[in-house]
Scaffold this active site. Structure first.
Site, PDB file in Angstrom:
ATOM      1  N   CYS A   1       0.681  -1.115   0.093  1.00 20.06           N
ATOM      2  CA  CYS A   1       0.001  -0.037  -0.056  1.00 20.06           C
ATOM      3  C   CYS A   1       0.834   1.297  -0.114  1.00 20.06           C
ATOM      4  O   CYS A   1       1.702   1.300  -0.697  1.00 20.06           O
ATOM      5  CB  CYS A   1      -1.036   0.119   1.269  1.00 20.06           C
ATOM      6  SG  CYS A   1      -2.357   0.972   1.080  1.00 20.06           S
ATOM      7  N   THR A   2       0.462   2.295   0.872  1.00 17.15           N
ATOM      8  CA  THR A   2       1.256   3.338   0.793  1.00 17.15           C
ATOM      9  C   THR A   2       2.750   3.311   1.414  1.00 17.15           C
ATOM     10  O   THR A   2       3.596   4.412   1.522  1.00 17.15           O
ATOM     11  CB  THR A   2       0.522   4.546   1.510  1.00 17.15           C
ATOM     12  OG1 THR A   2       0.495   4.109   2.919  1.00 17.15           O
ATOM     13  CG2 THR A   2      -0.642   4.880   0.747  1.00 17.15           C
TER      14      THR A   2
END
Length: 185
Positions: A110-111
Protein backbone atom coordinates in the site's frame (compact mmCIF):
# COMPACT_ATOMS: atom_id res chain seq x y z
CA UNK A 1 17.32 -25.78 6.31
CA UNK A 2 18.12 -22.14 7.07
CA UNK A 3 15.09 -19.90 7.25
CA UNK A 4 15.22 -16.55 5.46
CA UNK A 5 14.75 -13.56 7.76
CA UNK A 6 11.89 -11.21 6.93
CA UNK A 7 11.82 -7.87 8.74
CA UNK A 8 8.45 -6.11 8.78
CA UNK A 9 9.23 -2.44 9.38
CA UNK A 10 6.34 -0.84 11.27
CA UNK A 11 5.86 2.79 12.15
CA UNK A 12 3.23 4.68 14.13
CA UNK A 13 -0.16 4.34 12.45
CA UNK A 14 0.58 0.90 10.99
CA UNK A 15 -2.41 -0.97 9.60
CA UNK A 16 -2.79 -4.18 11.66
CA UNK A 17 -4.14 -6.14 8.67
CA UNK A 18 -1.00 -5.44 6.65
CA UNK A 19 1.29 -6.46 9.49
CA UNK A 20 -0.83 -9.55 10.14
CA UNK A 21 -0.97 -10.73 6.54
CA UNK A 22 2.83 -10.82 6.30
CA UNK A 23 3.00 -12.93 9.46
CA UNK A 24 0.12 -15.16 8.32
CA UNK A 25 1.54 -15.85 4.86
CA UNK A 26 5.32 -15.74 5.17
CA UNK A 27 5.38 -16.67 8.84
CA UNK A 28 3.44 -19.90 8.24
CA UNK A 29 4.87 -20.91 4.82
CA UNK A 30 6.25 -24.44 4.99
CA UNK A 31 8.40 -26.63 2.81
CA UNK A 32 6.93 -29.90 1.47
CA UNK A 33 8.58 -31.63 4.45
CA UNK A 34 6.87 -29.24 6.89
CA UNK A 35 9.77 -26.94 7.80
CA UNK A 36 9.03 -23.25 8.31
CA UNK A 37 10.61 -21.25 5.49
CA UNK A 38 10.78 -17.74 6.94
CA UNK A 39 11.62 -16.15 10.28
CA UNK A 40 9.34 -13.07 10.35
CA UNK A 41 10.24 -10.32 12.81
CA UNK A 42 8.34 -7.13 13.56
CA UNK A 43 10.77 -4.19 13.65
CA UNK A 44 10.54 -0.44 14.26
CA UNK A 45 12.93 2.47 13.99
CA UNK A 46 12.88 2.38 17.81
CA UNK A 47 11.72 -0.91 19.38
CA UNK A 48 8.80 -0.69 21.74
CA UNK A 49 5.19 0.46 21.67
CA UNK A 50 3.87 1.34 18.22
CA UNK A 51 0.52 3.03 17.64
CA UNK A 52 -1.72 1.34 15.04
CA UNK A 53 -4.57 2.89 13.07
CA UNK A 54 -6.94 0.82 15.25
CA UNK A 55 -7.76 1.19 18.93
CA UNK A 56 -4.83 -0.92 20.11
CA UNK A 57 -1.04 -0.61 20.02
CA UNK A 58 1.51 -3.29 19.17
CA UNK A 59 4.95 -3.98 20.56
CA UNK A 60 7.87 -4.17 18.12
CA UNK A 61 10.59 -6.26 19.68
CA UNK A 62 13.30 -5.51 17.10
CA UNK A 63 15.00 -2.42 15.70
CA UNK A 64 16.86 -1.27 12.61
CA UNK A 65 19.73 -3.70 13.20
CA UNK A 66 17.37 -6.57 12.30
CA UNK A 67 16.07 -4.60 9.30
CA UNK A 68 19.64 -4.04 8.06
CA UNK A 69 20.50 -7.75 8.34
CA UNK A 70 17.23 -9.17 6.92
CA UNK A 71 17.00 -11.09 3.66
CA UNK A 72 13.66 -9.43 2.89
CA UNK A 73 12.24 -6.20 4.31
CA UNK A 74 8.54 -5.42 4.00
CA UNK A 75 7.17 -1.96 4.78
CA UNK A 76 3.41 -1.93 5.42
CA UNK A 77 1.37 1.28 5.28
CA UNK A 78 1.10 3.70 8.17
CA UNK A 79 -1.87 6.04 8.07
CA UNK A 80 -1.14 9.62 8.78
CA UNK A 81 2.52 9.72 7.90
CA UNK A 82 3.26 7.93 4.61
CA UNK A 83 1.76 10.50 2.28
CA UNK A 84 3.57 13.35 4.07
CA UNK A 85 7.00 11.92 3.23
CA UNK A 86 9.20 13.92 0.90
CA UNK A 87 12.20 12.73 -1.11
CA UNK A 88 15.05 12.45 1.38
CA UNK A 89 12.61 12.80 4.30
CA UNK A 90 13.79 9.75 6.24
CA UNK A 91 16.49 9.46 8.90
CA UNK A 92 19.95 8.45 7.74
CA UNK A 93 19.71 5.35 9.97
CA UNK A 94 16.47 4.21 8.34
CA UNK A 95 17.76 4.77 4.80
CA UNK A 96 20.91 2.83 5.68
CA UNK A 97 18.88 -0.07 7.12
CA UNK A 98 16.82 -0.26 3.91
CA UNK A 99 19.84 -0.07 1.60
CA UNK A 100 19.95 -2.68 -1.16
CA UNK A 101 22.59 -5.38 -1.12
CA UNK A 102 23.26 -8.60 -2.97
CA UNK A 103 20.54 -11.20 -2.42
CA UNK A 104 18.18 -8.87 -0.54
CA UNK A 105 14.66 -7.71 -1.38
CA UNK A 106 12.79 -4.68 -0.11
CA UNK A 107 9.02 -4.53 -0.59
CA UNK A 108 6.13 -2.30 0.38
CA UNK A 109 2.42 -2.79 0.89
CA UNK A 110 0.00 0.00 0.00
CA UNK A 111 1.35 3.45 0.89
CA UNK A 112 4.49 1.89 2.33
CA UNK A 113 5.76 2.68 -1.19
CA UNK A 114 6.15 6.30 -0.03
CA UNK A 115 8.84 5.08 2.40
CA UNK A 116 10.74 3.24 -0.33
CA UNK A 117 10.49 6.27 -2.62
CA UNK A 118 11.63 8.67 0.11
CA UNK A 119 14.66 6.40 0.62
CA UNK A 120 15.45 6.68 -3.09
CA UNK A 121 14.90 2.95 -3.70
CA UNK A 122 12.27 3.51 -6.40
CA UNK A 123 14.06 6.14 -8.50
CA UNK A 124 14.09 5.06 -12.15
CA UNK A 125 11.81 2.11 -11.39
CA UNK A 126 8.18 1.21 -11.94
CA UNK A 127 6.10 1.01 -8.75
CA UNK A 128 2.54 0.92 -7.48
CA UNK A 129 0.72 2.07 -4.38
CA UNK A 130 -2.90 2.37 -3.27
CA UNK A 131 -4.93 3.79 -6.15
CA UNK A 132 -6.26 6.64 -3.99
CA UNK A 133 -2.69 7.76 -3.34
CA UNK A 134 -1.16 7.16 -6.77
CA UNK A 135 -1.59 10.72 -8.10
CA UNK A 136 -0.03 12.24 -4.97
CA UNK A 137 2.75 9.66 -5.12
CA UNK A 138 3.49 10.51 -8.79
CA UNK A 139 3.63 14.24 -8.02
CA UNK A 140 5.82 13.78 -4.96
CA UNK A 141 8.23 11.31 -6.58
CA UNK A 142 8.58 12.18 -10.30
CA UNK A 143 11.63 9.89 -10.69
CA UNK A 144 9.30 6.88 -10.17
CA UNK A 145 7.02 5.50 -12.90
CA UNK A 146 3.69 4.85 -11.16
CA UNK A 147 1.43 2.04 -12.39
CA UNK A 148 -1.85 2.31 -10.50
CA UNK A 149 -3.53 -0.48 -12.50
CA UNK A 150 -1.70 -3.52 -11.11
CA UNK A 151 -1.77 -5.51 -7.88
CA UNK A 152 2.00 -5.48 -7.46
CA UNK A 153 5.20 -4.60 -9.29
CA UNK A 154 8.32 -6.78 -9.14
CA UNK A 155 11.44 -4.84 -10.09
CA UNK A 156 13.81 -7.56 -8.88
CA UNK A 157 15.23 -6.40 -5.57
CA UNK A 158 12.45 -3.86 -5.01
CA UNK A 159 8.74 -4.75 -5.03
CA UNK A 160 5.62 -2.71 -4.34
CA UNK A 161 1.96 -3.64 -3.96
CA UNK A 162 -1.25 -1.67 -4.30
CA UNK A 163 -3.73 -1.63 -1.38
CA UNK A 164 -3.93 -3.87 1.68
CA UNK A 165 -5.46 -6.88 -0.05
CA UNK A 166 -2.87 -6.66 -2.85
CA UNK A 167 -0.29 -7.26 -0.12
CA UNK A 168 -1.59 -10.83 0.00
CA UNK A 169 -0.82 -11.24 -3.70
CA UNK A 170 2.65 -9.76 -3.17
CA UNK A 171 3.44 -12.14 -0.28
CA UNK A 172 2.23 -15.15 -2.30
CA UNK A 173 4.41 -13.93 -5.19
CA UNK A 174 7.45 -13.80 -2.87
CA UNK A 175 6.80 -17.34 -1.63
CA UNK A 176 6.29 -18.59 -5.20
CA UNK A 177 9.51 -16.90 -6.37
CA UNK A 178 11.47 -18.46 -3.49
CA UNK A 179 9.92 -21.91 -3.24
CA UNK A 180 7.64 -22.56 -6.22
CA UNK A 181 3.94 -22.49 -6.96
CA UNK A 182 3.10 -25.65 -4.99
CA UNK A 183 4.42 -24.16 -1.73
CA UNK A 184 2.71 -20.81 -2.43
CA UNK A 185 -0.58 -22.60 -3.06
Amino acid sequence: MTRATVAVLVRDGVLPMELGLVHQLLGTARSPSGDLLYDVRTCAPRPGRIRTDADFPIHAEHGLDVVAAADTVIVPASHGCDEDLEPGGLSRELVSALAPREGRRVASICTGAFVLAAAGLLDGRRATTHWLSSDRFARRFPAVTVDADVLYVDEGQVLTSAGEAAGIDLCLHLIRADHGAAVAA
